[in-house]
Scaffold this motif. Structure first.
Motif, PDB file in Angstrom:
ATOM      1  N   LYS A   1      -2.665   0.425  15.382  1.00  0.00           N
ATOM      2  CA  LYS A   1      -1.929   0.689  14.132  1.00  0.00           C
ATOM      3  C   LYS A   1      -2.480  -0.074  12.942  1.00  0.00           C
ATOM      4  O   LYS A   1      -1.883  -0.079  11.875  1.00  0.00           O
ATOM      5  CB  LYS A   1      -0.451   0.348  14.317  1.00  0.00           C
ATOM      6  CG  LYS A   1       0.208   1.066  15.467  1.00  0.00           C
ATOM      7  CD  LYS A   1       0.197   2.558  15.271  1.00  0.00           C
ATOM      8  CE  LYS A   1       0.951   3.218  16.423  1.00  0.00           C
ATOM      9  NZ  LYS A   1       0.936   4.658  16.349  1.00  0.00           N
ATOM     10  N   VAL A   2      -3.620  -0.724  13.093  1.00  0.00           N
ATOM     11  CA  VAL A   2      -4.230  -1.511  12.019  1.00  0.00           C
ATOM     12  C   VAL A   2      -4.888  -0.574  11.010  1.00  0.00           C
ATOM     13  O   VAL A   2      -5.515   0.411  11.387  1.00  0.00           O
ATOM     14  CB  VAL A   2      -5.275  -2.490  12.603  1.00  0.00           C
ATOM     15  CG1 VAL A   2      -6.075  -3.163  11.511  1.00  0.00           C
ATOM     16  CG2 VAL A   2      -4.591  -3.531  13.483  1.00  0.00           C
ATOM     17  N   ILE A   3      -4.717  -0.882   9.720  1.00  0.00           N
ATOM     18  CA  ILE A   3      -5.428  -0.150   8.673  1.00  0.00           C
ATOM     19  C   ILE A   3      -6.410  -1.106   8.000  1.00  0.00           C
ATOM     20  O   ILE A   3      -6.206  -2.313   8.009  1.00  0.00           O
ATOM     21  CB  ILE A   3      -4.471   0.477   7.625  1.00  0.00           C
ATOM     22  CG1 ILE A   3      -3.752  -0.613   6.819  1.00  0.00           C
ATOM     23  CG2 ILE A   3      -3.479   1.417   8.266  1.00  0.00           C
ATOM     24  CD1 ILE A   3      -3.112  -0.104   5.549  1.00  0.00           C
TER      25      ILE A   3
ATOM     26  N   TYR B   1       2.358  -4.263   4.123  1.00  0.00           N
ATOM     27  CA  TYR B   1       1.467  -4.496   5.255  1.00  0.00           C
ATOM     28  C   TYR B   1       1.119  -5.974   5.299  1.00  0.00           C
ATOM     29  O   TYR B   1       1.012  -6.625   4.268  1.00  0.00           O
ATOM     30  CB  TYR B   1       0.171  -3.685   5.109  1.00  0.00           C
ATOM     31  CG  TYR B   1       0.352  -2.202   5.342  1.00  0.00           C
ATOM     32  CD1 TYR B   1       0.035  -1.647   6.571  1.00  0.00           C
ATOM     33  CD2 TYR B   1       0.825  -1.369   4.347  1.00  0.00           C
ATOM     34  CE1 TYR B   1       0.189  -0.289   6.798  1.00  0.00           C
ATOM     35  CE2 TYR B   1       0.981  -0.007   4.559  1.00  0.00           C
ATOM     36  CZ  TYR B   1       0.665   0.526   5.796  1.00  0.00           C
ATOM     37  OH  TYR B   1       0.819   1.869   6.014  1.00  0.00           O
ATOM     38  N   PHE B   2       0.911  -6.487   6.529  1.00  0.00           N
ATOM     39  CA  PHE B   2       0.636  -7.906   6.714  1.00  0.00           C
ATOM     40  C   PHE B   2      -0.791  -8.120   7.184  1.00  0.00           C
ATOM     41  O   PHE B   2      -1.359  -7.299   7.908  1.00  0.00           O
ATOM     42  CB  PHE B   2       1.644  -8.504   7.693  1.00  0.00           C
ATOM     43  CG  PHE B   2       3.028  -8.529   7.116  1.00  0.00           C
ATOM     44  CD1 PHE B   2       3.474  -9.622   6.402  1.00  0.00           C
ATOM     45  CD2 PHE B   2       3.870  -7.438   7.251  1.00  0.00           C
ATOM     46  CE1 PHE B   2       4.732  -9.641   5.834  1.00  0.00           C
ATOM     47  CE2 PHE B   2       5.133  -7.438   6.690  1.00  0.00           C
ATOM     48  CZ  PHE B   2       5.566  -8.544   5.974  1.00  0.00           C
TER      49      PHE B   2
ATOM     50  N   VAL C   1       0.873  -1.167   0.000  1.00  0.00           N
ATOM     51  CA  VAL C   1       0.000   0.000   0.000  1.00  0.00           C
ATOM     52  C   VAL C   1       0.910   1.216   0.000  1.00  0.00           C
ATOM     53  O   VAL C   1       1.704   1.403   0.932  1.00  0.00           O
ATOM     54  CB  VAL C   1      -0.919   0.024   1.246  1.00  0.00           C
ATOM     55  CG1 VAL C   1      -1.758   1.289   1.265  1.00  0.00           C
ATOM     56  CG2 VAL C   1      -1.799  -1.208   1.305  1.00  0.00           C
ATOM     57  N   ARG C   2       0.830   2.009  -1.042  1.00  0.00           N
ATOM     58  CA  ARG C   2       1.685   3.188  -1.193  1.00  0.00           C
ATOM     59  C   ARG C   2       3.169   2.844  -1.013  1.00  0.00           C
ATOM     60  O   ARG C   2       3.895   3.496  -0.273  1.00  0.00           O
ATOM     61  CB  ARG C   2       1.269   4.285  -0.209  1.00  0.00           C
ATOM     62  CG  ARG C   2      -0.107   4.824  -0.476  1.00  0.00           C
ATOM     63  CD  ARG C   2      -0.436   5.973   0.461  1.00  0.00           C
ATOM     64  NE  ARG C   2      -1.865   6.128   0.517  1.00  0.00           N
ATOM     65  CZ  ARG C   2      -2.632   5.818   1.566  1.00  0.00           C
ATOM     66  NH1 ARG C   2      -2.108   5.361   2.664  1.00  0.00           N
ATOM     67  NH2 ARG C   2      -3.922   5.996   1.511  1.00  0.00           N
TER      68      ARG C   2
ATOM     69  N   GLU D   1      -8.137  -6.238   7.282  1.00  0.00           N
ATOM     70  CA  GLU D   1      -7.269  -5.446   8.141  1.00  0.00           C
ATOM     71  C   GLU D   1      -5.811  -5.832   7.900  1.00  0.00           C
ATOM     72  O   GLU D   1      -5.486  -7.009   7.760  1.00  0.00           O
ATOM     73  CB  GLU D   1      -7.618  -5.694   9.607  1.00  0.00           C
ATOM     74  CG  GLU D   1      -9.023  -5.252   9.965  1.00  0.00           C
ATOM     75  CD  GLU D   1      -9.363  -5.567  11.405  1.00  0.00           C
ATOM     76  OE1 GLU D   1      -8.890  -6.590  11.940  1.00  0.00           O
ATOM     77  OE2 GLU D   1     -10.107  -4.774  11.995  1.00  0.00           O
ATOM     78  N   PHE D   2      -4.940  -4.817   7.903  1.00  0.00           N
ATOM     79  CA  PHE D   2      -3.518  -5.023   7.676  1.00  0.00           C
ATOM     80  C   PHE D   2      -2.717  -4.189   8.657  1.00  0.00           C
ATOM     81  O   PHE D   2      -3.206  -3.200   9.186  1.00  0.00           O
ATOM     82  CB  PHE D   2      -3.140  -4.639   6.239  1.00  0.00           C
ATOM     83  CG  PHE D   2      -3.772  -5.526   5.215  1.00  0.00           C
ATOM     84  CD1 PHE D   2      -3.162  -6.714   4.833  1.00  0.00           C
ATOM     85  CD2 PHE D   2      -4.979  -5.190   4.636  1.00  0.00           C
ATOM     86  CE1 PHE D   2      -3.758  -7.531   3.886  1.00  0.00           C
ATOM     87  CE2 PHE D   2      -5.584  -6.003   3.696  1.00  0.00           C
ATOM     88  CZ  PHE D   2      -4.956  -7.184   3.322  1.00  0.00           C
ATOM     89  N   ILE D   3      -1.465  -4.602   8.886  1.00  0.00           N
ATOM     90  CA  ILE D   3      -0.591  -3.895   9.814  1.00  0.00           C
ATOM     91  C   ILE D   3       0.847  -3.967   9.316  1.00  0.00           C
ATOM     92  O   ILE D   3       1.237  -4.934   8.648  1.00  0.00           O
ATOM     93  CB  ILE D   3      -0.718  -4.494  11.235  1.00  0.00           C
ATOM     94  CG1 ILE D   3      -0.063  -3.589  12.254  1.00  0.00           C
ATOM     95  CG2 ILE D   3      -0.176  -5.908  11.285  1.00  0.00           C
ATOM     96  CD1 ILE D   3      -0.495  -3.869  13.678  1.00  0.00           C
TER      97      ILE D   3
END
Length: 73
Positions: free
Chosen positions: A40-42, A21-22, A16-17, A48-50
């Protein structure tokens, strides 16, 4: 945690950008020895990714608490 460690554990990831992310669901389901910083999750789509830097191994204290306060089913 280093991204290479998570890759060695074969945790799903996305870019992402230009940042990796995991997958949070994969970590929770398949890697009970890891903990994540939920602040900090997006969310991308419905998943959901971190970032790897917000994932850590459980400490001895975390292990103890996990067995004392079992999650409700």
């Amino acid at each position: 945690m280093l991204p290479d460690i998570l890759k060695d554990k074969k945790i799903k990831s996305i870019l992402v950008r230009k940042e990796e992310y995991f997958d949070v669901a994969d970590i929770k389901k398949n890697h009970p020895d890891l903990k994540i910083d939920t602040s900090k999750v997006i969310v991308v789509g419905k998943e959901e990714f971190i970032k790897a830097e917000y994932v850590n191994f459980l400490t001895d204290f975390d292990q103890s608490i996990k067995y004392i306060f079992k999650p409700k089913k």
